[in-house]
Motif scaffolding. Structure first.
Motif, mmCIF file in Angstrom:
data_model
loop_
_atom_site.group_PDB
_atom_site.id
_atom_site.type_symbol
_atom_site.label_atom_id
_atom_site.label_comp_id
_atom_site.label_asym_id
_atom_site.label_seq_id
_atom_site.Cartn_x
_atom_site.Cartn_y
_atom_site.Cartn_z
ATOM 1 N N VAL A 24 0.857 -1.191 0.000
ATOM 2 C CA VAL A 24 0.000 0.000 0.000
ATOM 3 C C VAL A 24 0.890 1.237 0.000
ATOM 4 O O VAL A 24 2.091 1.153 0.247
ATOM 5 C CB VAL A 24 -0.934 0.035 1.231
ATOM 6 C CG1 VAL A 24 -1.922 -1.100 1.179
ATOM 7 C CG2 VAL A 24 -0.121 0.000 2.506
ATOM 8 N N ARG A 25 0.299 2.357 -0.318
ATOM 9 C CA ARG A 25 1.035 3.615 -0.271
ATOM 10 C C ARG A 25 0.315 4.559 0.664
ATOM 11 O O ARG A 25 -0.885 4.778 0.551
ATOM 12 C CB ARG A 25 1.097 4.272 -1.646
ATOM 13 C CG ARG A 25 1.822 3.484 -2.681
ATOM 14 C CD ARG A 25 2.180 4.346 -3.863
ATOM 15 N NE ARG A 25 3.251 5.271 -3.549
ATOM 16 C CZ ARG A 25 4.064 5.803 -4.450
ATOM 17 N NH1 ARG A 25 3.911 5.498 -5.714
ATOM 18 N NH2 ARG A 25 5.013 6.633 -4.094
ATOM 19 N N ASP A 26 1.062 5.124 1.608
ATOM 20 C CA ASP A 26 0.511 6.246 2.345
ATOM 21 C C ASP A 26 1.345 7.452 1.949
ATOM 22 O O ASP A 26 2.482 7.583 2.374
ATOM 23 C CB ASP A 26 0.528 6.030 3.856
ATOM 24 C CG ASP A 26 1.732 5.222 4.298
ATOM 25 O OD1 ASP A 26 1.674 4.634 5.360
ATOM 26 O OD2 ASP A 26 2.742 5.193 3.538
ATOM 27 N N GLY A 27 0.731 8.289 1.118
ATOM 28 C CA GLY A 27 1.450 9.448 0.630
ATOM 29 C C GLY A 27 2.490 9.044 -0.383
ATOM 30 O O GLY A 27 2.163 8.466 -1.418
ATOM 31 N N ARG A 28 3.739 9.299 -0.070
ATOM 32 C CA ARG A 28 4.792 9.096 -1.075
ATOM 33 C C ARG A 28 5.542 7.789 -0.866
ATOM 34 O O ARG A 28 6.264 7.335 -1.744
ATOM 35 C CB ARG A 28 5.761 10.279 -0.989
ATOM 36 C CG ARG A 28 6.834 10.333 -2.020
ATOM 37 C CD ARG A 28 7.583 11.658 -1.976
ATOM 38 N NE ARG A 28 7.714 12.146 -0.609
ATOM 39 C CZ ARG A 28 6.887 13.050 -0.034
ATOM 40 N NH1 ARG A 28 5.907 13.558 -0.709
ATOM 41 N NH2 ARG A 28 7.067 13.431 1.211
ATOM 42 N N SER A 29 5.352 7.165 0.274
ATOM 43 C CA SER A 29 6.181 6.002 0.567
ATOM 44 C C SER A 29 5.344 4.717 0.598
ATOM 45 O O SER A 29 4.146 4.748 0.824
ATOM 46 C CB SER A 29 6.889 6.193 1.908
ATOM 47 O OG SER A 29 5.948 6.150 2.950
ATOM 48 N N TYR A 30 6.031 3.635 0.365
ATOM 49 C CA TYR A 30 5.369 2.334 0.328
ATOM 50 C C TYR A 30 5.363 1.682 1.708
ATOM 51 O O TYR A 30 6.180 1.997 2.564
ATOM 52 C CB TYR A 30 6.097 1.397 -0.640
ATOM 53 C CG TYR A 30 6.194 1.900 -2.055
ATOM 54 C CD1 TYR A 30 5.206 1.608 -2.976
ATOM 55 C CD2 TYR A 30 7.277 2.648 -2.475
ATOM 56 C CE1 TYR A 30 5.296 2.050 -4.279
ATOM 57 C CE2 TYR A 30 7.381 3.097 -3.780
ATOM 58 C CZ TYR A 30 6.383 2.791 -4.681
ATOM 59 O OH TYR A 30 6.472 3.228 -5.967
ATOM 60 N N ALA A 31 4.430 0.748 1.906
ATOM 61 C CA ALA A 31 4.429 -0.072 3.106
ATOM 62 C C ALA A 31 3.825 -1.426 2.749
ATOM 63 O O ALA A 31 2.997 -1.536 1.846
ATOM 64 C CB ALA A 31 3.622 0.598 4.219
ATOM 65 N N ILE A 32 4.289 -2.442 3.460
ATOM 66 C CA ILE A 32 3.660 -3.749 3.305
ATOM 67 C C ILE A 32 2.232 -3.640 3.825
ATOM 68 O O ILE A 32 2.001 -3.113 4.915
ATOM 69 C CB ILE A 32 4.435 -4.814 4.093
ATOM 70 C CG1 ILE A 32 5.908 -4.832 3.681
ATOM 71 C CG2 ILE A 32 3.807 -6.185 3.893
ATOM 72 C CD1 ILE A 32 6.128 -5.202 2.253
ATOM 73 N N ALA A 33 1.298 -4.130 3.035
ATOM 74 C CA ALA A 33 -0.104 -4.007 3.423
ATOM 75 C C ALA A 33 -0.360 -4.756 4.715
ATOM 76 O O ALA A 33 0.063 -5.901 4.859
ATOM 77 C CB ALA A 33 -0.992 -4.556 2.312
#
Lengths: 224, 224
Positions: free
Chosen positions: A63-72
DNA sequence: GATGCCGGATTGGTATACCGATGTGGTGGG
DNA sequence: CCCACCACATCGGTATACCAATCCGGCATC
């Protein structure tokens, strides 16, 4: 044709490796990831990383929160929605399958699930088990149903990964898959639709249970 | 938040420009395209081009045969499948909407379609007209239904673009949309489901007719 | 004249350099 | 001791250079 996929192999390979890292919780849910960290970790350049991230973004594993990625994170609400959606499309898919499928197509799927039942490696089994529903959807001759079913399986992929371990679960799944296939072969559209709904409900329970069991292994930000 | 999308704007802009070029038949269906040609044509580097192509690939406006890209031809069979799929999911979406929608949400959609009805620019109108179904799907509170509906609208986007011209068609669409919204607001799930099916059938006829009319403008490889 | 082969042009895939923005840690002032 | 501010590290976005594979065209040979 033999070497034709050589250039794709690496990219596919990266996608598979990344996906496997997420599924196996090597990359923990909720954790922020950066293209450059993955670049070092997987020893490829950012270009294929970006491409793979776009795929995983589409599949809901990233997923993306804003500009950076994260593992969902595990999203219980989303999983509920996925199963509700599945209950809309899959009965219709098998209804169409019961009307349109050719015997040889059904036989191919049957041998596939029997093969996967004999194979013990969890990775292979999971892929096969998920593949079953997509291949049933293909019998409907409707590409939208196929891609939707693919989407559904991908979005529950990680949760099912958590619950693949049980031998009993595997046998149950195999039995239910066989039953569905029998009903499709018999042309019993409504019976197949009912069987699919029952199977979906069983899998849903199993998956939610698995997440509940794994809750303590995953961080607070890992389950939403 | 205001300037937050500044860096995204360019990419979104490229995606929109590319999509518009395809929709307006500036890039003709069936024609092969290369990343480098687009790079020159749109005056951006290959990196954002690649990213946009991946999106368009997913939306079905671009296809790949082997290693090279091509503008997707009009695929009558695919359009049939899309409408069949839509007829599976959209009735269920509006059933859920009729049960779950809040009055303010419905009011927002209503003002949106009235606004788009007043706006004359075809581009704006098309976007609004397609947006309606996605926003109705959002009322179902099921993200899978929303993305599926988005997919459906995107895959018929170009065909609908062909048929946007008629003033009468616009009025008919507006009337049917209003009717659907009324039924959702009244909580009449089955009525809304029926209205949606009727609307879908009408749009389907309109779209196939538009493709038939445009057949001579498009090359032989433009329609499959 | 037809055919086969070879070389250059072009393709997508990959790696990398650069940029502006963002967030953070440390430092200096209040 | 706390807060504000600035410098720096790091991020994603973009441009570009390089590579191997492929496709096409022309030339030589049969």
């Amino acid at each position: 044709m033999i070497a034709e996929t050589a250039h794709q192999t690496e990219e596919r390979d990266l996608l598979s490796r990344l996906r496997f890292a997420i599924l196996s919780l090597d990359l923990v849910p909720g954790e922020a990831i950066s293209e450059r960290a993955l670049e070092q970790q997987f020893e490829v350049s950012r270009t294929p990383i970006r491409e793979a991230l776009l795929h995983l973004l589409r599949d809901g594993l990233v997923v993306r929160d804003g500009r950076s990625y994260a593992i969902a994170p595990f999203d219980i609400a989303e999983i509920d929605e996925v199963f509700a959606f599945r209950d809309i499309i899959e009965p219709e898919a098998v209804r169409l399958a019961a009307k349109l499928a050719r015997p040889d197509e059904i036989a191919a799927i049957r041998s596939s699930i029997n093969l996967s039942h004999d194979e013990f490696t969890p990775e292979r089994w999971l892929e096969m088990g998920l593949d079953f529903h997509v291949r049933c959807a293909q019998l409907s001759r409707n590409r939208c149903l196929v891609t939707a079913m693919q989407d559904v399986t991908l979005r529950t992929l990680r949760a099912r990964w958590l619950s693949f371990a049980s031998e009993e679960g595997r046998k149950t799944t195999h039995r239910e898959h066989t039953e569905i296939l029998d009903l499709i072969e018999a042309g019993d559209a409504e019976g197949a639709a009912r069987a699919v709904l029952a199977h979906s409900a069983a899998v849903r329970r199993e998956v939610l249970q698995a997440i509940e069991n794994a809750r303590r292994f995953i961080g607070r930000r890992g389950v939403v």
